[in-house]
Design a protein around this motif. Structure first.
Motif, mmCIF file in Angstrom:
data_model
loop_
_atom_site.group_PDB
_atom_site.id
_atom_site.type_symbol
_atom_site.label_atom_id
_atom_site.label_comp_id
_atom_site.label_asym_id
_atom_site.label_seq_id
_atom_site.Cartn_x
_atom_site.Cartn_y
_atom_site.Cartn_z
ATOM 1 N N ASP A 1 0.928 -0.808 -0.182
ATOM 2 C CA ASP A 1 0.092 -0.249 0.207
ATOM 3 C C ASP A 1 1.009 1.246 0.313
ATOM 4 O O ASP A 1 2.074 0.793 0.306
ATOM 5 N N SER A 2 0.178 2.226 -0.627
ATOM 6 C CA SER A 2 0.812 3.293 -0.610
ATOM 7 C C SER A 2 1.384 4.051 1.116
ATOM 8 O O SER A 2 0.175 4.075 2.233
ATOM 9 N N GLY A 3 2.008 4.931 1.070
ATOM 10 C CA GLY A 3 2.419 4.908 2.885
ATOM 11 C C GLY A 3 3.102 3.601 3.682
ATOM 12 O O GLY A 3 3.791 4.789 4.822
ATOM 13 N N THR B 1 9.872 4.112 -0.043
ATOM 14 C CA THR B 1 11.014 4.198 -0.714
ATOM 15 C C THR B 1 11.930 4.469 0.226
ATOM 16 O O THR B 1 13.193 4.328 -0.323
ATOM 17 N N SER C 1 5.290 10.543 -2.578
ATOM 18 C CA SER C 1 4.195 9.221 -3.219
ATOM 19 C C SER C 1 5.620 9.388 -3.980
ATOM 20 O O SER C 1 5.498 9.569 -5.427
ATOM 21 N N THR C 2 6.184 7.620 -5.017
ATOM 22 C CA THR C 2 6.086 7.283 -5.769
ATOM 23 C C THR C 2 5.316 6.754 -6.767
ATOM 24 O O THR C 2 3.661 7.023 -6.964
ATOM 25 N N ALA D 1 4.333 1.840 -7.200
ATOM 26 C CA ALA D 1 3.734 3.141 -6.199
ATOM 27 C C ALA D 1 2.058 2.050 -6.100
ATOM 28 O O ALA D 1 2.093 1.463 -5.960
ATOM 29 N N GLY D 2 2.355 2.213 -5.015
ATOM 30 C CA GLY D 2 1.236 1.705 -3.763
ATOM 31 C C GLY D 2 -0.762 2.263 -4.406
ATOM 32 O O GLY D 2 -1.113 1.329 -3.637
ATOM 33 N N GLN D 3 -0.140 3.311 -4.971
ATOM 34 C CA GLN D 3 -2.008 3.436 -4.869
ATOM 35 C C GLN D 3 -2.181 2.770 -6.323
ATOM 36 O O GLN D 3 -2.099 2.831 -7.477
ATOM 37 N N SER E 1 -3.497 -2.310 6.131
ATOM 38 C CA SER E 1 -1.760 -2.516 4.669
ATOM 39 C C SER E 1 -1.680 -3.674 5.178
ATOM 40 O O SER E 1 -1.075 -4.280 4.352
#
Length: 183
Positions: free
Chosen positions: A16-18, A22, A39-40, A65-67, A95
């Motif tokens: 997931d994002s966050g 990274t 965010s990537t 990217a998790g989005q 997550s």
């Protein structure tokens, strides 16, 4: 001209994002930590060469990217991956629950038999922990993430530490040894 490495491995970080993908990749590749990253967008990668058992291993570690909006882009990179690291945030139960969805995405998009590793991130935030280590170990060892996904290796760490929080000595070489078809 001779190659500067014995094997080349493409590893993919998903989650997931966050969750800190990274931060993990920058700590691993550049030995740097910054708690604030944007965010990537799409996908990025870093390269690091390590020596394991006398062999020079060049690692391409891809940061996805998790989005949801980038999923069609990032899933295209699954196919060539030799190993996939599923990352969740120990302070974010959602997550961890979404690891099931990421496993489904691996099954649908990655090569059969790709090696996987479950990674609990942000272990420096113990006071905010929502996902207990034992919970993740049970899921990884029982194959509960996906039928026939027995003994999915599991580690916990934090990129804010210089060394992993909980990394069995043999995990890195065992994981890389099982990765198929090194170049």
């Amino acid at each position: 001209m001779a190659k500067a490495y014995d094997h080349l491995f493409k590893l993919l970080l998903i989650g997931d994002s966050g969750v800190g993908k990274t931060c993990l990749i920058i700590r691993f590749a550049e030995d740097n930590f910054n708690s604030t990253y944007i965010s990537t967008i799409g996908i990025d990668f870093k390269i690091r060469t390590v020596e394991i058992e006398g062999k020079r291993i060049k690692l391409q570690v891809w940061d996805t990217a998790g989005q949801e909006r980038f999923k069609t882009i990032t899933t295209a990179y699954y196919r060539g991956a030799m190993g996939i690291i599923l990352v969740y945030d120990i302070t974010d139960e959602k997550s961890f629950e979404n690891i099931q969805n990421w496993m489904k995405s691996i099954k649908e998009n990655a090569s059969a038999g790709v090696e996987r590793l479950l990674l609990g991130n942000k272990c420096d935030m113990e006071a905010k922990r929502k996902v207990q280590r034992e919970q993740a170990e049970r899921v990884s060892q029982a194959g509960l993430l996906w039928p026939n996904a027995l003994l999915l290796p599991f580690i916990q760490l934090s990129p804010s530490y210089l060394i992993p929080y909980s990394w069995p000595e043999s995990t890195e070489s065992d994981f890389l040894r099982r990765v198929p078809n090194p170049v």
